[in-house]
Design a protein around this motif. Structure first.
Motif, PDB file in Angstrom:
ATOM      1  N   ALA A  41       5.226   2.301 -13.129  1.00 49.69           N
ATOM      2  CA  ALA A  41       5.074   1.550 -14.386  1.00 49.69           C
ATOM      3  C   ALA A  41       4.526   0.146 -14.163  1.00 49.69           C
ATOM      4  CB  ALA A  41       6.420   1.475 -15.104  1.00 49.69           C
ATOM      5  N   GLN A  42       4.738  -0.386 -12.962  1.00 48.52           N
ATOM      6  CA  GLN A  42       4.238  -1.724 -12.630  1.00 48.52           C
ATOM      7  C   GLN A  42       2.820  -1.684 -12.061  1.00 48.52           C
ATOM      8  OE1 GLN A  42       7.508  -0.695 -11.544  1.00 48.52           O
ATOM      9  NE2 GLN A  42       8.140  -1.576 -13.508  1.00 48.52           N
ATOM     10  N   GLY A  43       2.252  -0.493 -11.978  1.00 50.31           N
ATOM     11  CA  GLY A  43       0.904  -0.359 -11.460  1.00 50.31           C
ATOM     12  C   GLY A  43       0.824  -0.320  -9.948  1.00 50.31           C
ATOM     13  N   GLU A  44       1.974  -0.178  -9.282  1.00 50.09           N
ATOM     14  CA  GLU A  44       2.003  -0.174  -7.821  1.00 50.09           C
ATOM     15  C   GLU A  44       1.879   1.248  -7.288  1.00 50.09           C
ATOM     16  OE1 GLU A  44       5.197  -3.879  -7.473  1.00 50.09           O
ATOM     17  OE2 GLU A  44       5.886  -1.792  -7.654  1.00 50.09           O
ATOM     18  N   LEU A  45       1.171   1.391  -6.183  1.00 53.54           N
ATOM     19  CA  LEU A  45       1.048   2.699  -5.553  1.00 53.54           C
ATOM     20  C   LEU A  45       2.388   3.114  -4.959  1.00 53.54           C
ATOM     21  CD1 LEU A  45      -2.381   2.314  -3.723  1.00 53.54           C
ATOM     22  CD2 LEU A  45      -1.879   3.907  -5.591  1.00 53.54           C
ATOM     23  N   GLU A  46       2.737   4.389  -5.136  1.00 48.86           N
ATOM     24  CA  GLU A  46       3.983   4.901  -4.580  1.00 48.86           C
ATOM     25  C   GLU A  46       3.806   6.379  -4.250  1.00 48.86           C
ATOM     26  OE1 GLU A  46       6.999   4.510  -7.566  1.00 48.86           O
ATOM     27  OE2 GLU A  46       6.167   6.095  -8.821  1.00 48.86           O
ATOM     28  N   GLY A  47       4.742   6.909  -3.443  1.00 45.62           N
ATOM     29  CA  GLY A  47       4.712   8.324  -3.120  1.00 45.62           C
ATOM     30  C   GLY A  47       4.820   8.586  -1.633  1.00 45.62           C
ATOM     31  N   PHE A  48       4.885   9.856  -1.291  1.00 48.96           N
ATOM     32  CA  PHE A  48       5.062  10.276   0.099  1.00 48.96           C
ATOM     33  C   PHE A  48       3.944   9.749   0.992  1.00 48.96           C
ATOM     34  CE2 PHE A  48       4.222  13.208   3.594  1.00 48.96           C
ATOM     35  CZ  PHE A  48       5.477  13.380   4.159  1.00 48.96           C
ATOM     36  N   ASP A  49       2.684   9.966   0.592  1.00 44.71           N
ATOM     37  CA  ASP A  49       1.570   9.539   1.435  1.00 44.71           C
ATOM     38  C   ASP A  49       1.470   8.019   1.540  1.00 44.71           C
ATOM     39  OD1 ASP A  49       0.660  12.040   2.210  1.00 44.71           O
ATOM     40  OD2 ASP A  49      -0.631  12.264   0.462  1.00 44.71           O
ATOM     41  N   ILE A  50       1.918   7.311   0.514  1.00 45.72           N
ATOM     42  CA  ILE A  50       1.886   5.846   0.565  1.00 45.72           C
ATOM     43  C   ILE A  50       2.876   5.342   1.618  1.00 45.72           C
ATOM     44  CG2 ILE A  50       2.112   3.721  -0.766  1.00 45.72           C
ATOM     45  CD1 ILE A  50      -0.173   5.649  -1.653  1.00 45.72           C
ATOM     46  N   GLU A  51       4.106   5.852   1.568  1.00 49.12           N
ATOM     47  CA  GLU A  51       5.110   5.415   2.539  1.00 49.12           C
ATOM     48  C   GLU A  51       4.770   5.902   3.947  1.00 49.12           C
ATOM     49  OE1 GLU A  51       9.216   5.552   1.558  1.00 49.12           O
ATOM     50  OE2 GLU A  51       8.869   5.258  -0.595  1.00 49.12           O
ATOM     51  N   LEU A  52       4.224   7.111   4.031  1.00 49.77           N
ATOM     52  CA  LEU A  52       3.783   7.619   5.330  1.00 49.77           C
ATOM     53  C   LEU A  52       2.679   6.728   5.897  1.00 49.77           C
ATOM     54  CD1 LEU A  52       3.632   9.871   7.514  1.00 49.77           C
ATOM     55  CD2 LEU A  52       1.945  10.997   6.044  1.00 49.77           C
ATOM     56  N   GLY A  53       1.725   6.373   5.068  1.00 49.75           N
ATOM     57  CA  GLY A  53       0.624   5.521   5.509  1.00 49.75           C
ATOM     58  C   GLY A  53       1.111   4.159   5.987  1.00 49.75           C
ATOM     59  N   LYS A  54       2.068   3.586   5.272  1.00 54.79           N
ATOM     60  CA  LYS A  54       2.620   2.290   5.679  1.00 54.79           C
ATOM     61  C   LYS A  54       3.359   2.401   7.016  1.00 54.79           C
ATOM     62  CE  LYS A  54       3.141   0.398   0.995  1.00 54.79           C
ATOM     63  NZ  LYS A  54       4.110   0.030  -0.080  1.00 54.79           N
ATOM     64  N   ALA A  55       4.105   3.500   7.196  1.00 48.13           N
ATOM     65  CA  ALA A  55       4.844   3.693   8.451  1.00 48.13           C
ATOM     66  C   ALA A  55       3.889   3.828   9.622  1.00 48.13           C
ATOM     67  CB  ALA A  55       5.737   4.933   8.343  1.00 48.13           C
ATOM     68  N   ILE A  56       2.795   4.545   9.421  1.00 48.87           N
ATOM     69  CA  ILE A  56       1.809   4.710  10.488  1.00 48.87           C
ATOM     70  C   ILE A  56       1.115   3.394  10.791  1.00 48.87           C
ATOM     71  CG2 ILE A  56      -0.442   5.773  10.972  1.00 48.87           C
ATOM     72  CD1 ILE A  56       0.696   8.351   9.744  1.00 48.87           C
ATOM     73  N   CYS A  57       0.858   2.606   9.765  1.00 50.28           N
ATOM     74  CA  CYS A  57       0.261   1.283   9.996  1.00 50.28           C
ATOM     75  C   CYS A  57       1.210   0.387  10.794  1.00 50.28           C
ATOM     76  CB  CYS A  57      -0.081   0.619   8.662  1.00 50.28           C
ATOM     77  SG  CYS A  57      -1.634   1.221   7.953  1.00 50.28           S
ATOM     78  N   GLN A  58       2.501   0.484  10.508  1.00 55.45           N
ATOM     79  CA  GLN A  58       3.472  -0.351  11.214  1.00 55.45           C
ATOM     80  C   GLN A  58       3.532   0.001  12.700  1.00 55.45           C
ATOM     81  OE1 GLN A  58       7.403  -0.289   9.525  1.00 55.45           O
ATOM     82  NE2 GLN A  58       8.156  -1.921  10.853  1.00 55.45           N
ATOM     83  N   VAL A  59       3.649   1.278  13.022  1.00 52.72           N
ATOM     84  CA  VAL A  59       3.757   1.657  14.434  1.00 52.72           C
ATOM     85  C   VAL A  59       2.412   1.539  15.149  1.00 52.72           C
ATOM     86  CG1 VAL A  59       5.711   3.172  13.984  1.00 52.72           C
ATOM     87  CG2 VAL A  59       3.409   4.135  14.038  1.00 52.72           C
ATOM     88  N   GLY A  60       1.313   1.649  14.405  1.00 48.22           N
ATOM     89  CA  GLY A  60      -0.006   1.556  15.014  1.00 48.22           C
ATOM     90  C   GLY A  60      -0.602   0.164  14.987  1.00 48.22           C
ATOM     91  N   ASN A  61       0.145  -0.807  14.414  1.00 48.53           N
ATOM     92  CA  ASN A  61      -0.299  -2.202  14.309  1.00 48.53           C
ATOM     93  C   ASN A  61      -1.605  -2.329  13.515  1.00 48.53           C
ATOM     94  OD1 ASN A  61       0.013  -4.987  14.733  1.00 48.53           O
ATOM     95  ND2 ASN A  61      -1.351  -4.952  16.501  1.00 48.53           N
ATOM     96  N   PHE A  62      -1.643  -1.641  12.370  1.00 45.19           N
ATOM     97  CA  PHE A  62      -2.771  -1.749  11.452  1.00 45.19           C
ATOM     98  C   PHE A  62      -2.391  -2.596  10.237  1.00 45.19           C
ATOM     99  CE2 PHE A  62      -3.598   2.461  13.431  1.00 45.19           C
ATOM    100  CZ  PHE A  62      -4.896   2.247  13.881  1.00 45.19           C
ATOM    101  N   ASP A  63      -3.382  -3.236   9.647  1.00 41.44           N
ATOM    102  CA  ASP A  63      -3.224  -3.917   8.366  1.00 41.44           C
ATOM    103  C   ASP A  63      -3.772  -2.977   7.297  1.00 41.44           C
ATOM    104  OD1 ASP A  63      -2.941  -5.726   6.279  1.00 41.44           O
ATOM    105  OD2 ASP A  63      -4.837  -6.738   6.722  1.00 41.44           O
ATOM    106  N   CYS A  64      -2.869  -2.390   6.479  1.00 41.29           N
ATOM    107  CA  CYS A  64      -3.258  -1.350   5.519  1.00 41.29           C
ATOM    108  C   CYS A  64      -3.933  -1.910   4.269  1.00 41.29           C
ATOM    109  CB  CYS A  64      -2.026  -0.566   5.062  1.00 41.29           C
ATOM    110  SG  CYS A  64      -1.417   0.576   6.287  1.00 41.29           S
ATOM    111  N   LYS A  65      -4.980  -1.242   3.836  1.00 41.18           N
ATOM    112  CA  LYS A  65      -5.612  -1.465   2.539  1.00 41.18           C
ATOM    113  C   LYS A  65      -5.763  -0.101   1.863  1.00 41.18           C
ATOM    114  CE  LYS A  65      -6.389  -5.818   3.649  1.00 41.18           C
ATOM    115  NZ  LYS A  65      -5.563  -6.902   3.068  1.00 41.18           N
ATOM    116  N   TRP A  66      -5.881  -0.105   0.538  1.00 43.43           N
ATOM    117  CA  TRP A  66      -5.964   1.160  -0.206  1.00 43.43           C
ATOM    118  C   TRP A  66      -7.184   1.139  -1.126  1.00 43.43           C
ATOM    119  CZ3 TRP A  66      -2.121   4.494   1.308  1.00 43.43           C
ATOM    120  CH2 TRP A  66      -1.035   3.917   1.972  1.00 43.43           C
ATOM    121  N   VAL A  67      -7.964   2.231  -1.095  1.00 42.96           N
ATOM    122  CA  VAL A  67      -9.170   2.362  -1.913  1.00 42.96           C
ATOM    123  C   VAL A  67      -9.056   3.665  -2.698  1.00 42.96           C
ATOM    124  CG1 VAL A  67     -11.685   2.510  -1.931  1.00 42.96           C
ATOM    125  CG2 VAL A  67     -10.527   1.130  -0.173  1.00 42.96           C
TER     126      VAL A  67
END
Length: 259
Positions: A41-67
């Motif tokens: 409702a706030q316009g924020e991305l959410e869901g399984f793939d979003i949290e998975l993507g963030k977790a992979i960025c954290q362990v892989g030392n990536f700065d995540c962006k979404w397109v």
């Protein structure tokens, strides 16, 4: 005091060096496919793939962006370098592997048919002859339905948005949808809109079309990123992150990539 100041300067330099070391990773996704990816409702991305993507960025030392993109335009957009990796519940298939590379499989979701309760329909061409089945455009479910059902008298209607498929089912314009079970469960059946509908029969099978699991799509020859992402994926699989996220977003469904 001088020693303390020098320590702060050194810490600042280390922090800056760490920030510089972070590689930007632009994920491409279609954001209208809950529980994998959607906007709240706030316009924020959410869901399984979003949290998975963030977790992979954290362990892989990536700065995540979404397109964002429509699902059927994800591969062309990847090839046009609008982003670096497709993170949108995309199954690894032989057909797609001709155009793009993939990481190792991260998880796997069965594909099932949803129809009105009491219709006594099954996910076969014989049972669905004369019926109209909605699918997401560009999806493996579309490919499966067109190959196995369409030539045998089943109407297969493609949509750019899976939510519109559900709307047309409720309105009576469609007899069912072929969809990944987790998406159909939490994106439709568990909502008021899905009352009176249910899964029909068992999951459909065709490894050539439905693939070997879901991974991140990459440009051909992007070997360095593939190695980095594969290493990060192995970590989030081993530490239980994938299993925990699956239990949160689609409880009761076995998502392990190895079958």
């Amino acid at each position: 005091m001088k020693k303390l100041n020098a320590l702060f300067v050194a810490l600042g330099m280390l922090t800056s060096a760490h920030a510089l070391a972070q590689e930007t990773l632009r994920y491409g996704l279609e954001s209208q496919y809950p529980p994998f990816e959607s906007r709240n409702a706030q316009g924020e991305l959410e869901g399984f793939d979003i949290e998975l993507g963030k977790a992979i960025c954290q362990v892989g030392n990536f700065d995540c962006k979404w397109v964002e993109s429509s699902f059927d335009a994800l591969i062309p957009a990847l090839q046009a370098k609008k982003f670096d990796a497709i993170n949108s519940a995309m199954n690894i298939t032989e057909a797609r592997a001709k155009s793009i590379d993939f990481t190792k499989p991260i998880y796997r979701i069965p594909t099932m048919l949803i129809v009105k309760e009491g219709e006594k329909l099954l996910p076969t061409a014989e049972s669905l002859k004369g019926k109209n089945i909605g699918v997401l455009q560009g999806s493996i479910q579309e490919t499966y339905a067109k190959k196995h059902w369409e030539a045998q008298g089943v109407t297969v209607t493609s949509y750019q948005d899976q939510n519109q498929v559900y709307n047309d089912m409720v309105a009576g314009r469609l007899d069912g949808t072929l969809v990944m079970s987790a998406a159909g469960q939490s994106g439709f059946l568990e909502k008021p809109q899905g009352k009176g509908f249910a899964f029909a029969g068992k999951p459909v099978e065709d490894d050539t079309i439905l693939g070997t699991g879901i991974g991140f799509g990459l440009r051909k020859g992007d070997d360095k990123l593939k190695q980095e992402l594969d290493a990060a994926i192995t970590k989030v699989q081993a530490d239980g992150t994938v299993t925990k996220l699956a239990a949160k977003f689609f409880p009761g469904i076995d998502v392990s990539a190895s079958k």
